[in-house]
Design an enzyme around this catalytic site. Structure first.
Site, PDB file in Angstrom:
ATOM      1  N   ASN A   6       0.857  -1.191   0.000  1.00 15.94           N
ATOM      2  CA  ASN A   6       0.000   0.000   0.000  1.00 15.94           C
ATOM      3  C   ASN A   6       0.894   1.242   0.000  1.00 15.94           C
ATOM      4  O   ASN A   6       1.671   1.460   0.938  1.00 15.94           O
ATOM      5  CB  ASN A   6      -0.906  -0.023   1.238  1.00 15.94           C
ATOM      6  CG  ASN A   6      -1.843   1.168   1.267  1.00 15.94           C
ATOM      7  OD1 ASN A   6      -1.448   2.291   0.973  1.00 15.94           O
ATOM      8  ND2 ASN A   6      -3.083   0.940   1.627  1.00 15.94           N
ATOM      9  N   HIS A   9       0.973   6.278   1.820  1.00 13.61           N
ATOM     10  CA  HIS A   9       1.664   7.248   2.670  1.00 13.61           C
ATOM     11  C   HIS A   9       2.843   7.933   1.989  1.00 13.61           C
ATOM     12  O   HIS A   9       3.389   8.900   2.527  1.00 13.61           O
ATOM     13  CB  HIS A   9       2.012   6.621   4.013  1.00 13.61           C
ATOM     14  CG  HIS A   9       0.758   6.294   4.777  1.00 13.61           C
ATOM     15  ND1 HIS A   9      -0.233   7.229   4.999  1.00 13.61           N
ATOM     16  CD2 HIS A   9       0.291   5.127   5.294  1.00 13.61           C
ATOM     17  CE1 HIS A   9      -1.233   6.663   5.646  1.00 13.61           C
ATOM     18  NE2 HIS A   9      -0.943   5.391   5.825  1.00 13.61           N
ATOM     19  N   HIS A  42      -5.612   3.561  -1.466  1.00 16.75           N
ATOM     20  CA  HIS A  42      -6.930   3.859  -0.884  1.00 16.75           C
ATOM     21  C   HIS A  42      -7.303   5.276  -1.291  1.00 16.75           C
ATOM     22  O   HIS A  42      -6.623   6.222  -0.902  1.00 16.75           O
ATOM     23  CB  HIS A  42      -6.795   3.734   0.636  1.00 16.75           C
ATOM     24  CG  HIS A  42      -8.076   3.865   1.391  1.00 16.75           C
ATOM     25  ND1 HIS A  42      -8.178   3.611   2.733  1.00 16.75           N
ATOM     26  CD2 HIS A  42      -9.316   4.221   1.006  1.00 16.75           C
ATOM     27  CE1 HIS A  42      -9.421   3.796   3.135  1.00 16.75           C
ATOM     28  NE2 HIS A  42     -10.128   4.182   2.101  1.00 16.75           N
ATOM     29  N   ARG A  44      -9.687   8.187  -0.620  1.00 21.83           N
ATOM     30  CA  ARG A  44     -10.653   8.607   0.399  1.00 21.83           C
ATOM     31  C   ARG A  44     -11.503   9.739  -0.132  1.00 21.83           C
ATOM     32  O   ARG A  44     -11.082  10.485  -1.017  1.00 21.83           O
ATOM     33  CB  ARG A  44      -9.911   9.070   1.660  1.00 21.83           C
ATOM     34  CG  ARG A  44      -9.343   7.924   2.462  1.00 21.83           C
ATOM     35  CD  ARG A  44      -8.723   8.432   3.749  1.00 21.83           C
ATOM     36  NE  ARG A  44      -8.480   7.324   4.653  1.00 21.83           N
ATOM     37  CZ  ARG A  44      -9.334   6.924   5.598  1.00 21.83           C
ATOM     38  NH1 ARG A  44     -10.469   7.543   5.793  1.00 21.83           N
ATOM     39  NH2 ARG A  44      -9.036   5.893   6.364  1.00 21.83           N
ATOM     40  N   ARG A  48      -7.245  12.839   0.959  1.00 24.07           N
ATOM     41  CA  ARG A  48      -6.173  13.337   1.828  1.00 24.07           C
ATOM     42  C   ARG A  48      -4.791  12.882   1.378  1.00 24.07           C
ATOM     43  O   ARG A  48      -3.790  13.479   1.719  1.00 24.07           O
ATOM     44  CB  ARG A  48      -6.411  12.952   3.284  1.00 24.07           C
ATOM     45  CG  ARG A  48      -6.280  11.468   3.538  1.00 24.07           C
ATOM     46  CD  ARG A  48      -6.361  11.180   5.007  1.00 24.07           C
ATOM     47  NE  ARG A  48      -7.708  11.328   5.534  1.00 24.07           N
ATOM     48  CZ  ARG A  48      -8.125  10.727   6.655  1.00 24.07           C
ATOM     49  NH1 ARG A  48      -7.304   9.975   7.341  1.00 24.07           N
ATOM     50  NH2 ARG A  48      -9.362  10.878   7.077  1.00 24.07           N
ATOM     51  N   GLU A  69      -8.728   0.499  -2.694  1.00 24.17           N
ATOM     52  CA  GLU A  69      -9.625   0.483  -1.531  1.00 24.17           C
ATOM     53  C   GLU A  69     -10.485   1.734  -1.589  1.00 24.17           C
ATOM     54  O   GLU A  69      -9.967   2.831  -1.822  1.00 24.17           O
ATOM     55  CB  GLU A  69      -8.810   0.497  -0.235  1.00 24.17           C
ATOM     56  CG  GLU A  69      -7.928  -0.714  -0.057  1.00 24.17           C
ATOM     57  CD  GLU A  69      -6.981  -0.570   1.120  1.00 24.17           C
ATOM     58  OE1 GLU A  69      -6.281  -1.531   1.427  1.00 24.17           O
ATOM     59  OE2 GLU A  69      -6.941   0.525   1.734  1.00 24.17           O
ATOM     60  N   THR A 100      -8.418   3.211   8.534  1.00 24.91           N
ATOM     61  CA  THR A 100      -9.618   2.382   8.626  1.00 24.91           C
ATOM     62  C   THR A 100      -9.627   1.675   9.983  1.00 24.91           C
ATOM     63  O   THR A 100      -8.622   1.094  10.388  1.00 24.91           O
ATOM     64  CB  THR A 100      -9.612   1.331   7.492  1.00 24.91           C
ATOM     65  OG1 THR A 100      -9.215   1.990   6.290  1.00 24.91           O
ATOM     66  CG2 THR A 100     -10.971   0.714   7.294  1.00 24.91           C
ATOM     67  N   GLU A 150     -11.044  -9.438   2.303  1.00 26.32           N
ATOM     68  CA  GLU A 150      -9.807  -9.138   3.031  1.00 26.32           C
ATOM     69  C   GLU A 150     -10.158  -9.103   4.514  1.00 26.32           C
ATOM     70  O   GLU A 150     -10.990  -8.303   4.944  1.00 26.32           O
ATOM     71  CB  GLU A 150      -9.223  -7.789   2.602  1.00 26.32           C
ATOM     72  CG  GLU A 150      -7.959  -7.453   3.401  1.00 26.32           C
ATOM     73  CD  GLU A 150      -7.370  -6.080   3.066  1.00 26.32           C
ATOM     74  OE1 GLU A 150      -7.552  -5.601   1.932  1.00 26.32           O
ATOM     75  OE2 GLU A 150      -6.737  -5.492   3.961  1.00 26.32           O
ATOM     76  N   HIS A 190      -3.952  -4.946   7.527  1.00 20.90           N
ATOM     77  CA  HIS A 190      -4.090  -3.820   8.452  1.00 20.90           C
ATOM     78  C   HIS A 190      -3.219  -4.009   9.681  1.00 20.90           C
ATOM     79  O   HIS A 190      -3.354  -4.989  10.400  1.00 20.90           O
ATOM     80  CB  HIS A 190      -5.533  -3.540   8.896  1.00 20.90           C
ATOM     81  CG  HIS A 190      -5.708  -2.063   9.154  1.00 20.90           C
ATOM     82  ND1 HIS A 190      -5.277  -1.473  10.301  1.00 20.90           N
ATOM     83  CD2 HIS A 190      -6.172  -1.062   8.368  1.00 20.90           C
ATOM     84  CE1 HIS A 190      -5.491  -0.176  10.211  1.00 20.90           C
ATOM     85  NE2 HIS A 190      -6.019   0.110   9.051  1.00 20.90           N
TER      86      HIS A 190
HETATM   87  N1  PXP Z   1      -6.259  -3.034   4.320  1.00 23.37           N
HETATM   88  C1  PXP Z   1      -7.135  -2.017   4.364  1.00 23.37           C
HETATM   89  C2  PXP Z   1      -8.550  -2.275   3.979  1.00 23.37           C
HETATM   90  C3  PXP Z   1      -6.720  -0.721   4.719  1.00 23.37           C
HETATM   91  O1  PXP Z   1      -7.623   0.288   4.753  1.00 23.37           O
HETATM   92  C4  PXP Z   1      -5.361  -0.507   5.018  1.00 23.37           C
HETATM   93  C5  PXP Z   1      -4.886   0.874   5.350  1.00 23.37           C
HETATM   94  O2  PXP Z   1      -5.123   1.718   4.273  1.00 23.37           O
HETATM   95  C6  PXP Z   1      -4.488  -1.608   4.953  1.00 23.37           C
HETATM   96  C7  PXP Z   1      -4.970  -2.863   4.632  1.00 23.37           C
HETATM   97  C8  PXP Z   1      -3.034  -1.474   5.233  1.00 23.37           C
HETATM   98  O3  PXP Z   1      -2.838  -1.186   6.586  1.00 23.37           O
HETATM   99  P1  PXP Z   1      -1.432  -0.713   7.109  1.00 23.37           P
HETATM  100  O4  PXP Z   1      -1.145   0.615   6.471  1.00 23.37           O
HETATM  101  O5  PXP Z   1      -1.630  -0.616   8.589  1.00 23.37           O
HETATM  102  O6  PXP Z   1      -0.435  -1.751   6.704  1.00 23.37           O
END
Ligand code: PXP
Length: 236
Positions: A6, A9, A42, A44, A48, A69, A100, A150, A190
């Site tokens: 992901n 960030h 993701h 949003r 952001r 996402e 999330t 997921e 997550h």
């Molecule tokens: N899965 C989902 C559905 C999420 O919303 C996120 C965070 O955007 C992640 C996985 C990844 O989580 P993390 O950034 O804590 O690894």
């Protein structure tokens, strides 16, 4: 076990200065070269971090697989239908949250979610739902007819090693087994990091982990190639 990185960030860092860098698409390419099997992002409602422009660039350059996402809203459905990611993972969204905070309530939201799942599926997009490791929620996902879920690992990930965390891990493992038995492809994510990913990775039904924050945080120190490479090596 596939790793989907992901990259949100990297865009968070860019938005801290409303600047042009770091470029999330470059991060995605380097993550792929370091062994990521997919890129997750993701979008949003408040844009952001990731925005439509980022998604268009990612769609052009990502060679593996994009998982988008998003909340089930009309605005974001339109974005998904334009971008055509490989997979959309429907997630809940609360405006004030930092990240999330749990899975979608599919039991309560099944009627509302069904048309979104159907429209995305018609467009050739694979639909997944981010869901808590709770038997009724997994059943509701299967009843919706989607191919993938997921499982939320955040509860497990937030606990220190011990009995409570073992219970949270067992919930994830049971949910994965239940999902697979119902014919769903089961992924998880997550809060996973280099220290807590081991027991999750040992769950046999899981095919993919979605990991963002811990990889980006490590990348800020050691570089993305090393950060992704180390996680890929762990998952092997
Ligand atoms: N899965 C989902 C559905 C999420 O919303 C996120 C965070 O955007 C992640 C996985 C990844 O989580 P993390 O950034 O804590 O690894």
């Amino acid at each position: 076990m596939r790793l989907s990185v992901n990259i949100d960030h990297f865009a968070t860092l860019r938005q801290a200065r409303r600047a042009a860098e770091p470029e999330p698409a470059l991060a995605a390419l380097l993550a792929e070269q370091a062994g990521a099997a997919g890129i997750t992002t993701h979008i949003r409602s408040d844009r952001r971090h990731i925005n439509e422009r980022d998604l268009r660039v990612l769609r052009e350059v990502v060679k593996t697989k994009i998982t988008l996402e998003m909340a089930a809203t009309a605005d974001l459905k339109k974005v998904a239908l334009e971008i055509k990611p490989d997979t959309v993972c429907l997630v809940p969204e609360k405006p004030e949250e930092l990240t999330t905070t749990g899975g979608l309530d599919v039991v309560a939201g099944r009627r509302r979610l069904a048309p979104y799942a159907a429209a995305l599926t018609r467009a050739g997009i694979r639909v997944s739902i981010f869901v808590d490791p709770a038997p009724r929620q997994i059943e509701a996902c299967a009843a919706l007819g989607i191919p993938q879920i997921e499982i939320h690992t955040g509860i497990y990930a937030d606990l220190k090693p011990g009995k409570e965390r073992n219970r949270a891990l067992a919930d994830v493992a049971k949910a994965a087994a239940q999902g697979a038995k119902l014919g769903l492809e089961v992924t998880a994510g997550h809060g996973l990091d280099y220290h807590n990913v081991g027991p999750i990775m040992a769950i046999p039904e899981l095919t993919e982990l979605s990991i963002g924050f811990s990889i980006v945080a490590r990348a800020a120190i050691v570089g993305i190639t090393q950060a992704v490479g180390e996680m890929v090596a762990l998952l092997k």
